[in-house]
Design a protein around this motif. Sequence first.
Motif, short mmCIF file in Angstrom:
data_model
loop_
_atom_site.label_atom_id
_atom_site.label_comp_id
_atom_site.label_asym_id
_atom_site.label_seq_id
_atom_site.Cartn_x
_atom_site.Cartn_y
_atom_site.Cartn_z
N LEU A 1 0.68 -1.55 0.19
CA LEU A 1 0.07 0.02 -0.39
C LEU A 1 0.63 1.02 -0.12
O LEU A 1 0.49 2.40 -0.68
CB LEU A 1 -0.94 -0.19 1.50
CG LEU A 1 -2.08 -0.94 1.17
CD1 LEU A 1 -2.96 -1.46 2.29
CD2 LEU A 1 -3.17 -1.29 0.37
N ARG A 2 1.60 1.03 0.53
CA ARG A 2 3.01 2.54 0.58
C ARG A 2 3.26 2.65 -0.60
O ARG A 2 3.17 3.96 -0.81
CB ARG A 2 3.83 2.36 1.59
CG ARG A 2 5.39 3.10 1.77
CD ARG A 2 6.64 3.36 2.84
NE ARG A 2 6.63 1.78 2.10
CZ ARG A 2 7.60 0.80 3.07
NH1 ARG A 2 7.08 0.51 4.15
NH2 ARG A 2 8.27 0.02 2.81
N GLU A 3 3.71 1.67 -1.60
CA GLU A 3 4.32 1.54 -3.13
C GLU A 3 3.24 2.09 -3.41
O GLU A 3 3.62 3.18 -4.94
CB GLU A 3 5.29 0.15 -3.50
CG GLU A 3 6.17 -0.04 -2.32
CD GLU A 3 7.11 0.55 -3.03
OE1 GLU A 3 7.89 1.15 -4.32
OE2 GLU A 3 8.19 1.04 -2.45
N LYS A 4 2.05 1.59 -3.69
CA LYS A 4 0.82 2.17 -4.21
C LYS A 4 0.48 3.60 -4.15
O LYS A 4 0.17 4.06 -5.01
CB LYS A 4 -0.30 1.26 -3.99
CG LYS A 4 -0.33 -0.26 -4.86
CD LYS A 4 -1.32 -0.71 -4.80
CE LYS A 4 -2.25 -0.38 -6.30
NZ LYS A 4 -2.12 -0.11 -6.81
N ALA A 5 0.68 4.45 -3.08
CA ALA A 5 0.57 5.34 -2.51
C ALA A 5 1.45 5.76 -1.20
O ALA A 5 0.85 5.74 -0.14
CB ALA A 5 -1.15 5.81 -2.01
N PRO A 6 1.98 6.22 -2.30
CA PRO A 6 3.74 7.20 -0.83
C PRO A 6 3.33 7.57 -0.17
O PRO A 6 3.84 8.32 1.37
CB PRO A 6 4.39 7.34 -2.05
CG PRO A 6 3.67 6.80 -3.56
CD PRO A 6 2.48 6.79 -3.33
N PHE A 7 1.90 8.53 -0.54
CA PHE A 7 1.27 9.94 0.34
C PHE A 7 0.47 9.41 1.87
O PHE A 7 0.38 10.25 2.64
CB PHE A 7 0.22 10.91 -0.46
CG PHE A 7 -0.60 10.05 -1.44
CD1 PHE A 7 -0.65 9.18 -2.46
CD2 PHE A 7 -1.72 10.09 -0.23
CE1 PHE A 7 -1.56 8.78 -3.17
CE2 PHE A 7 -2.84 9.42 -0.83
CZ PHE A 7 -3.04 8.87 -2.24
N VAL A 8 0.05 7.66 1.60
CA VAL A 8 -0.23 7.56 3.11
C VAL A 8 0.79 6.88 4.34
O VAL A 8 1.55 5.32 3.09
CB VAL A 8 -1.45 6.47 2.28
CG1 VAL A 8 -2.57 5.38 3.50
CG2 VAL A 8 -2.23 6.49 1.28
N SER A 9 0.59 6.88 5.17
CA SER A 9 1.28 6.16 6.17
C SER A 9 0.66 5.36 6.57
O SER A 9 -0.34 5.22 7.15
CB SER A 9 1.86 6.75 7.08
OG SER A 9 2.12 6.67 7.91
N GLN A 10 1.37 3.42 6.56
CA GLN A 10 1.21 2.70 6.92
C GLN A 10 1.89 2.00 7.85
O GLN A 10 2.94 2.09 7.76
CB GLN A 10 0.35 1.30 5.99
CG GLN A 10 -0.48 2.06 4.67
CD GLN A 10 -1.62 2.09 5.09
OE1 GLN A 10 -2.07 1.71 6.41
NE2 GLN A 10 -2.90 3.22 4.01
N SER A 11 1.29 1.46 9.04
CA SER A 11 1.88 0.48 9.83
C SER A 11 1.53 -0.36 10.40
O SER A 11 -0.01 -0.23 11.02
CB SER A 11 2.81 1.78 10.43
OG SER A 11 2.08 2.50 11.50
N TRP A 12 2.46 -1.42 10.89
CA TRP A 12 1.36 -2.34 11.37
C TRP A 12 3.08 -3.06 12.70
O TRP A 12 3.99 -2.91 12.09
CB TRP A 12 0.94 -3.89 10.96
CG TRP A 12 -0.28 -3.49 10.54
CD1 TRP A 12 -1.72 -3.80 11.04
CD2 TRP A 12 -0.67 -3.15 9.06
NE1 TRP A 12 -2.28 -3.80 9.90
CE2 TRP A 12 -2.39 -3.11 9.32
CE3 TRP A 12 0.07 -2.47 7.87
CZ2 TRP A 12 -2.67 -2.30 7.77
CZ3 TRP A 12 -0.14 -2.33 7.12
CH2 TRP A 12 -1.48 -2.29 6.60
N GLU A 13 2.18 -3.63 13.67
CA GLU A 13 3.10 -4.00 14.69
C GLU A 13 3.42 -5.75 14.32
O GLU A 13 3.18 -5.96 13.19
CB GLU A 13 2.28 -4.36 16.32
CG GLU A 13 3.13 -4.55 16.79
CD GLU A 13 2.18 -4.92 18.89
OE1 GLU A 13 3.29 -5.91 19.63
OE2 GLU A 13 1.50 -4.69 18.27
N GLY A 14 4.86 -5.59 14.20
CA GLY A 14 6.14 -6.18 14.19
C GLY A 14 5.74 -6.39 12.62
O GLY A 14 6.54 -7.94 12.29
N GLY A 15 5.14 -5.99 12.10
CA GLY A 15 5.80 -5.73 10.21
C GLY A 15 7.48 -4.86 9.76
O GLY A 15 7.26 -4.00 10.83
N ARG A 16 8.30 -5.72 8.63
CA ARG A 16 8.80 -4.76 8.50
C ARG A 16 8.96 -5.63 7.01
O ARG A 16 8.84 -6.10 6.17
CB ARG A 16 10.19 -5.51 8.46
CG ARG A 16 11.14 -4.98 10.10
CD ARG A 16 12.31 -5.51 10.20
NE ARG A 16 13.28 -5.59 9.31
CZ ARG A 16 14.93 -4.94 8.85
NH1 ARG A 16 14.82 -5.48 9.86
NH2 ARG A 16 15.31 -4.85 8.05
#
Length: 343
Positions: free
Chosen positions: A325-340
């Motif tokens: 989702l970050r690559e498709k929409a760089p202006f949207v900040s996404q984060s989940w616990e435990g992810g890399r």
Amino acid sequence: MAATGWPGCANSLKGVILDMCGVLYDSGGEGGDGVAISGSIGAVEKLKASDLQLRFCTNETQATRETFVAKLQRLGFDISVSEVFPPAPAAVAVLKERGLRPHLLVHEGLLPEFDSVDKNNPNCVIIGDAAENFSYQNLNEAFRVLIDLEKPVLLSLGQGRYYKETDGLKLDVGVYMKALEYACDLKGEVIGKPSSMFFQSVLNDMGLQPHEVLMIGDDLLSDVGGAQQCGMKGVQVRTGKYSGTLHCRRMASITAGLSKRTRGAPCNRGGAVTQKVNDGVNFGGLRRHRSRGGGGGADKWSSSSSSSPDTWPTFTAASHVTVLLREKAPFVSQSWEGGRSLG
């Protein structure tokens, strides 16, 4: 030129297929519903809120599709029956199309899926993840059905080697399929992952072309390899059945003999998996490189994060979705616990 590797290809994607056991949840546990993997419920919600089509592709064969989906809904997932593609309904269609009458070696919870099928005087065997029903008596009965047929037909609902429950790894249907193949000197037909026909049925439902879809799974061969053989992108998580040590062992096995081939040429047994490995694709962060020292340029595996595979960080469904989702929409900040992210 458009990017073809992950995650650079994200902008060209129109759909995502998620594996379920080991990606969204671990099966087993108290009550039998399993446990949702950290971040996975939110990942599904974010995908559904995006402009991407989403489907779920599983080799689950211990329950009917309706029962299975109800379990996932109890765990908190927003999933409907029409979005989930398991092998049993596809197997029923094959049986009716080919006039086959099955002897069933499957889990008791799956039997209702075959209520509409004639099972008298069986002329084939269907094998699924029968769990405790994989007794000597039941396997021998299936063997006798096959060995007495002039043209024996063995249909396997997947061919996984093992899967993970909350108390550890468990043998999967592929082990028992191979036993029957060996005993009866035949080759079974796989209905389910990694079958290209099975993946294509999901793509047809989405109305998308293979290159427009990303598969996220925990099985290197059935999920990642099967998707790539069908023309999709495939990425692996480090949850579920993933083990750094086993992963290295399997990757080394897949690429065995490649030193005698042209770099980038697919191996007959490895198929698209070896093609992608040679092209430098990062499977859950694990990269293949050539040794520059002695020893004839042997293949080695490494991670940028640690020299010990068992201490590499976990790549989850949530982290892959974050990257997508970050690559498709760089202006949207996404984060989940435990992810890399990868790469």
